[in-house]
Scaffold this motif. Structure first.
Motif: not given
Length: 837
Positions: A31, A161, A191
């Motif tokens: 992330s 993702d 993400r």
């Protein structure tokens, strides 16, 4: 975690090689918001495409969650893009012919998500980007910022993702750019977002990490990551990609359903209605040509078949108990002998035919064993059923019909008394005149084939005869009946003919009254059926049977007690019928003669004659006594109408067409070969094929016409196929960017190919249907012109089955013609496709 190790990318153009990336080593956090900065041409977009699986690296390794991608196959990259990657492009790359909702749903269709779930998830994604109220709009109805939000919603709908953004604000104004960047910043909380941009201010303001590229190498990384704090297990090549947030195994293989492909293509075609219609029309030209040819060919063939059936209904293959082969004589007279001669053409030569003609004329009469052949025919009925329209069995049984009115004495109607009234002699007498008169009977056997009857006649009153005691009255196309028939049937007084004859012979004129009858008057007409045996009564004094046909009192009783025969219906020749089996008079059913035979065989005179076949029932003497009797048993049987249903005197076989007639002739030949092989030469069948001699060239003409039509059809098919292939190729060129979009969301090469195959299938259906509709319209004036020129009605007739087959052929041809363009579309480089404008 995403990891790049020594990634290099080299582009080869001809003999020139350009190295876009020169050994990139990077690791990304799960992330974070990463911005990649650099000058144009430094390799930013190439790096983004490699990370997204749109482009393939030349060397090095790209690892996804610790798994190497070196051995990835196309399906692995497709699944990776569909499940783990979301793309946001500078030019939005929305599919213009799809609604906002459909654009967002598209990635989910590849994942096999149900329709209800797709709609729910797509709506939720659009709601996140603030476009819930815009789901039914088309992209061209929205602003740039709204379209970019749709692109972001599409990228997020599969919960990827990694979100890859290539200049997401490059086409937006400042205020809208800030809104988009705020949205991306929010998304980056859970993400990885990797953004390529030329704007260092936006990168500094929103990114958590900035990577700078120059000439394919990394020159700076503001927040590098080595992955030392993460504990990631390396997966094998067989493992599926795993969602780190949910822990669920993501689908490895993607697939677009054919219905989705149809929807994409149909929507694309509908956005270009005018062009689609024109394209379909262009593709339908070949179909129209084929359909018109098929229509006319079908109509002509139907007409030819009808003419053949109608003609052959008048010219059956006729087998008689006794026959003379006159085929050779006719062929000699017509000059149909083999013309293979070997002499010069500088003189006149004789063609000697007299010997052959005389041989034919004096040839002995051939006797046919029709009993044996009838048995063979019935035992092999299944072999010839497809070639026969009707079979008529005739028997040596006289048909006696009388008027029902006996108030002024009996009136014999058949054999006709018209000629007797004219000449004053009995038609039952001997000699050529008598034979000629009996041949003028207006009573004929009706075909037993109802389909053929319906084609040849129109039922204008009453109903079709179904029983032995029902007959049909046949009128011509003007509803007229010649007066000879009217006299013969008792509608007009036969005695009037004698007056006509006397006045004409005396040189005086005689005008007969023109009569007319209502349908009810005709249908009320009845006749009396008298058995041939009823003409004779037993003489107790001499113990013999005597002719009582001239005894009015006796015959009145016989006629009054006889069975009635009624007119069940009136039929008229169909104007389109080339010929009819019965042109005028009365037609009786096939059941009448078997009924007469059965009744005759039950009479006392017949039983007596058959009980003692050596003795003449009319003289009481033996048949071999030449001094007392000139009769024979066969003569008496003929006179009394003694017959057996299994032993006809004549067999008339009506073929469906000329090809069928040839099959029937082969059938007879096979029969002759069999009986000859069994040593029964006397049972072979001889017959004369009159129609075969007169119309031997018809089959050749039909074959020639069919060949020409087939050639036209073949040309039309080739032209149509080429046209459709070109149109499909143009569609591939026009939808190149759409191909790139589909590949970016995980569509496989097969999926892309399926989309264009679906489009060609739709085009084929529309072309085929349009071609059929236009053909049906064109058939109307075509029939009018043909009718005016040839007087033949409804020649252009497109069969329903033919129309359906043509539509199927159109769809099949378009699909085949589109295979190569569809394959070309599937092979397009998605990176290159996305750059297409």
């Amino acid at each position: 975690m995403l990891e790049l190790n020594g990634i290099r990318k080299t582009y080869v153009t001809g003999t020139t090689s350009v190295e876009a990336l020169k050994g990139i080593d990077l690791k990304f956090r799960d992330s974070e918001f990463v911005s990649i900065l650099g000058q144009s041409g430094c390799g930013k977009t190439t790096l983004l495409n490699i990370i997204g699986g749109l482009d393939k690296y030349t060397s090095g390794d790209l690892k996804i969650n610790g798994r190497s991608t070196k051995d990835f196959k196309d399906r692995d990259w497709d699944a990776y893009r569909n499940n783990s990657i979301g793309f946001v492009f500078q030019s939005y790359n929305l599919i213009p012919h799809q609604t906002v909702l459909s654009n967002v749903e598209l990635a989910l269709t590849l994942s096999g998500v149900s329709k209800a779930e797709r709609r729910q998830r797509a709506t939720e994604a659009l709601e996140k980007v603030g476009l819930k109220e815009q789901i039914h709009k088309k992209p061209n109805q929205m602003s740039g910022g709204q379209m970019q939000r749709v692109a972001i919603a599409r990228a997020l709908v599969n919960d990827p993702d990694i979100l890859l953004a290539d200049e997401p604000t490059g086409a937006l104004d400042t205020q809208t750019s800030i809104q988009i960047m705020d949205l991306l910043k929010e998304i980056s909380k859970d993400r990885l977002i990797i953004m390529v941009t030329h704007n260092p201010e936006l990168a500094t303001q929103y990114s958590t990490r900035i990577i700078r590229l120059l000439d394919g190498t990394i020159t700076d990384d503001s927040n590098p990551y080595n992955g030392e704090d993460d504990n990631i297990a390396t997966k094998t090549d067989e493992d599926s990609l795993t969602d780190k947030k949910s822990g669920k195994t993501k689908k490895k293989k993607t697939s677009m359903s054919f219905f989705t492909a149809l929807s994409l293509s149909l929507n694309n075609l509908m956005t270009k209605k005018t062009r689609t219609i024109l394209t379909a029309f262009a593709g339908s030209i070949g179909i129209i040509g084929i359909a018109l040819i098929l229509s006319i060919s079908n109509g002509i063939q139907n007409y030819i078949d009808r003419v053949q059936r109608d003609t052959l209904s008048s010219y059956p293959i006729q087998l008689q108990k006794e026959s003379v082969d006159v085929s050779s004589m006719i062929e000699n007279m017509m000059g149909n002998k083999d013309k293979n001669v070997d002499h010069d053409k500088d003189k006149i030569y004789s063609n000697n035919i007299m010997t052959d003609m005389v041989n034919s004329m004096v040839a002995e009469v051939n006797s046919n064993n029709l009993k044996a052949f009838k048995s063979y025919l019935e035992n092999h009925k299944s072999d010839v059923d497809g070639y026969i329209s009707d079979i008529q069995y005739s028997y040596d049984v006289p048909l006696y019909i009388y008027s029902t009115d006996t108030s002024d004495g009996v009136t014999q109607l058949n054999p006709s008394s018209v000629m007797e009234n004219m000449y004053g002699m009995s038609v039952s007498g001997d000699g050529m005149m008598s034979a000629g008169m009996q041949n003028t009977s207006v009573w004929s056997r009706l075909f037993d084939n109802r389909q053929m009857l319906d084609e040849q006649y129109d039922l204008i009153a009453g109903s079709w005869a179904d029983n032995y005691n029902e007959v049909m009255l046949v009128v011509d196309e003007n509803n007229e009946i010649d007066d000879y028939t009217l006299y013969s049937l008792g509608f007009k007084d036969p005695a009037e003919v004698k007056k006509i004859f006397k006045n004409v012979m005396a040189g005086n004129s005689y005008e007969t009254e023109e009569t007319q009858y209502t349908y009810d008057e005709v249908l009320d007409k009845k006749f009396k059926l008298v058995l041939p045996t009823d003409l004779y009564r037993y003489n107790d004094t001499f113990g013999i049977w005597e002719d009582a046909s001239h005894d009015d009192e006796y015959m009145t009783t016989v006629v009054n007690n006889a069975e009635e025969v009624k007119i069940a219906g009136i039929i008229r020749k169909n104007p389109d019928a080339a010929s009819v089996s019965v042109s005028s008079g009365v037609a009786y059913t096939k059941d009448l003669m078997p009924h007469i035979i059965e009744k005759v065989n039950e009479t006392q005179i017949v039983k007596q004659q058959l009980a003692d076949p050596e003795k003449d029932v009319f003289t009481g003497m033996s048949f071999d006594n030449d001094k007392t009797s000139i009769s024979t048993l066969e003569n008496n049987k003929s006179l009394l109408g003694i017959a057996s249903e299994d032993n006809p005197s004549e067999i008339d076989i009506y073929a469906k067409d000329f090809d069928s007639k040839e099959k029937l002739q082969d059938f007879i030949k096979n029969y002759n070969d069999e009986v000859t092989a069994d040593g029964r030469d006397e049972d072979t069948i001889n017959y004369t094929d009159y129609v075969g001699i007169l119309m031997s060239s018809v089959s050749t003409i039909i074959t020639a016409i069919s060949s020409v039509l087939i050639a036209f059809v073949a040309i039309s098919l080739v032209v149509s196929s080429i046209m459709i292939g070109i149109i499909t190729y143009i569609s591939v060129l026009e939808r190149t960017k759409e191909i790139g979009v589909l590949r970016s969301i995980g569509a496989s090469k097969k999926d892309v190919s399926r989309v264009f195959n679906a489009e060609t299938l739709i085009e084929g259906f529309v072309s085929g249907a349009m071609g059929i509709i236009i053909t049906l319209i064109l058939c109307i004036p075509a029939n009018a012109v043909i009718k005016n020129v040839t007087d033949i009605s409804n020649v252009a007739q497109l069969p329903v089955a033919g129309a359906v087959i043509l539509v199927i052929i159109s769809m099949l041809l378009t699909t085949i013609a589109g295979l190569i363009p569809a394959k070309m579309a599937a092979k397009k480089d998605p990176v290159v496709a996305l750059r297409t404008e």
